[in-house]
Motif scaffolding. Structure first.
Motif, short mmCIF file in Angstrom:
data_model
loop_
_atom_site.label_atom_id
_atom_site.label_comp_id
_atom_site.label_asym_id
_atom_site.label_seq_id
_atom_site.Cartn_x
_atom_site.Cartn_y
_atom_site.Cartn_z
N HIS A 170 0.95 -1.17 -0.03
CA HIS A 170 0.02 -0.03 0.17
C HIS A 170 0.76 1.16 0.05
N ILE A 171 1.76 1.31 0.98
CA ILE A 171 2.89 2.47 0.97
C ILE A 171 3.45 2.80 -0.74
N VAL A 172 4.12 1.54 -1.07
CA VAL A 172 4.48 1.66 -2.34
C VAL A 172 3.52 2.19 -3.44
N GLY A 173 2.36 1.82 -3.24
CA GLY A 173 1.41 2.34 -4.04
C GLY A 173 1.32 3.92 -4.05
N GLU A 174 1.31 4.22 -2.77
CA GLU A 174 1.09 5.79 -2.58
C GLU A 174 2.27 6.48 -2.93
N LEU A 175 3.73 5.80 -3.03
CA LEU A 175 4.77 6.66 -3.19
C LEU A 175 5.22 6.65 -4.48
N MET A 176 4.90 5.50 -5.29
CA MET A 176 5.34 5.62 -6.57
C MET A 176 4.43 6.12 -7.77
N LYS A 177 3.44 6.60 -7.36
CA LYS A 177 2.55 7.32 -8.33
C LYS A 177 1.85 8.44 -7.49
N GLY A 178 1.26 9.46 -8.29
CA GLY A 178 0.55 10.39 -7.46
C GLY A 178 -0.40 9.89 -6.44
N PHE A 179 -0.40 10.54 -5.17
CA PHE A 179 -1.39 10.09 -4.27
C PHE A 179 -2.24 11.40 -3.81
N LEU A 180 -2.02 12.34 -3.63
CA LEU A 180 -2.78 13.58 -3.58
C LEU A 180 -2.49 14.84 -4.68
N SER A 181 -1.38 14.55 -5.24
CA SER A 181 -0.81 15.32 -6.59
C SER A 181 -0.59 14.52 -7.57
N HIS A 182 -0.52 15.26 -8.68
CA HIS A 182 -0.57 14.68 -10.03
C HIS A 182 1.20 14.51 -10.32
N ARG A 183 1.77 15.13 -9.78
CA ARG A 183 3.14 15.20 -10.00
C ARG A 183 3.62 15.09 -11.35
N LYS A 184 3.04 16.11 -12.15
CA LYS A 184 3.27 16.51 -13.52
C LYS A 184 4.89 16.70 -13.89
N LEU A 185 5.24 16.08 -14.86
CA LEU A 185 6.61 16.21 -15.48
C LEU A 185 7.03 17.85 -15.60
N ASN A 186 8.29 18.38 -15.45
CA ASN A 186 8.56 19.44 -15.77
C ASN A 186 8.78 19.57 -17.38
N LYS A 187 8.85 20.76 -18.00
CA LYS A 187 9.04 20.72 -19.39
C LYS A 187 9.98 20.12 -20.01
N GLU A 188 11.32 20.36 -19.12
CA GLU A 188 12.51 19.51 -19.68
C GLU A 188 12.24 18.16 -19.81
N ASP A 189 11.56 17.44 -18.85
CA ASP A 189 11.64 15.93 -18.88
C ASP A 189 10.30 15.60 -19.70
N SER A 190 9.30 16.47 -19.88
CA SER A 190 8.21 16.04 -20.89
C SER A 190 8.55 16.12 -22.05
N ASP A 191 9.54 17.35 -22.44
CA ASP A 191 9.89 17.13 -23.85
C ASP A 191 10.77 16.01 -24.47
N LYS A 192 11.56 15.66 -23.51
CA LYS A 192 12.50 14.31 -23.67
C LYS A 192 11.66 13.18 -23.89
N ILE A 193 10.70 13.10 -23.21
CA ILE A 193 9.73 11.81 -23.11
C ILE A 193 8.83 11.73 -24.31
N ASN A 194 8.41 12.83 -24.69
CA ASN A 194 7.68 13.27 -25.93
C ASN A 194 8.50 12.76 -27.06
N GLU A 195 9.63 13.37 -27.17
CA GLU A 195 10.46 13.29 -28.31
C GLU A 195 10.55 11.70 -28.55
N ILE A 196 11.14 11.04 -27.51
CA ILE A 196 11.22 9.62 -27.41
C ILE A 196 10.24 8.70 -28.12
#
Length: 213
Positions: A51-77
């Motif tokens: 249960h704890i791992v489930g709350e830590l490894m993904k958004g719990f109360l926050s979406h934890r959106k990727l920043n622009k730099e990381d988003s751009d890299k993922i989208n490119e790949i």
């Protein structure tokens, strides 16, 4: 989000206030230093690890959106301008009991009491944190895992009941919820680790919506 909300809903946890806040700080520092959280327990406490791992490894109360730099890299790949929208930042954590193939092999071939110790010894690195969950605080395989964590010089945390125990003797921080019966201890472990996960997330990624524990 403040711990006073947790204490208001569960007044008996006032005795655990300082230790709960210490664990929040430990988890935050672990993430900032590039570490991971390694958890172990048995039965209901095994489920708590997952249960704890489930709350830590993904958004719990926050979406934890990727920043622009990381988003751009993922989208490119991915060659998809929306790919990054389906990813979130994670707080690295592993539930050792979930590793059933290696666990059952080690239990059968070597030693049941040392199964989590083997996994802890294999995974633990500098800046990691070991968490042992045990209602008695004396579960042999959990105690052995924490001993291996100490041998690897990482911070150790325990969630137990109110009684002094082998875990409380050896861990850096022990949250001893003020109950003695197994199910009552487990009932208090849940709001404690929910608060810890939510508070750590808030500190690291910002709060997105209200929480009630």
């Amino acid at each position: 989000m403040e711990i006073n909300e947790l204490i208001l809903r569960y007044p008996q946890l006032e005795k655990c206030r300082d230790d709960i806040e210490k664990v929040v700080e430990i988890f935050v520092n672990c993430y900032k230093k590039g570490g991971k959280i390694l958890l172990c327990g048995n039965g209901g406490s095994e489920s708590d690890c997952d249960h704890i791992v489930g709350e830590l490894m993904k958004g719990f109360l926050s979406h934890r959106k990727l920043n622009k730099e990381d988003s751009d890299k993922i989208n490119e790949i991915f060659e998809d301008e929306n790919a990054a929208n389906n990813l979130q930042y994670a707080i690295p954590a592993i539930s050792l009991p979930s590793l059933t193939a290696v666990s059952t092999a080690f239990i059968n071939d070597v030693s049941p009491d040392m199964v989590y110790a083997q996994l802890m010894y294999g995974y633990a690195k500098e800046n990691d944190v070991a968490v042992g969950i045990s209602t008695s605080g004396n579960s042999k395989n959990v105690v052995c895992a924490i001993k291996c964590a100490k041998a690897k010089n990482i911070v150790t945390v325990a969630l137990t009941g109110k009684k002094e125990s082998r875990l409380s003797d050896i861990c850096d921080v022990t949250i001893k919820v003020p109950e003695c019966e197994t199910y009552k201890i487990q009932e208090l472990h849940l709001p404690v680790y929910h608060y810890i996960c939510a508070k750590v997330e808030e500190v690291l990624f910002g709060e997105k919506k209200s929480a009630h524990f």
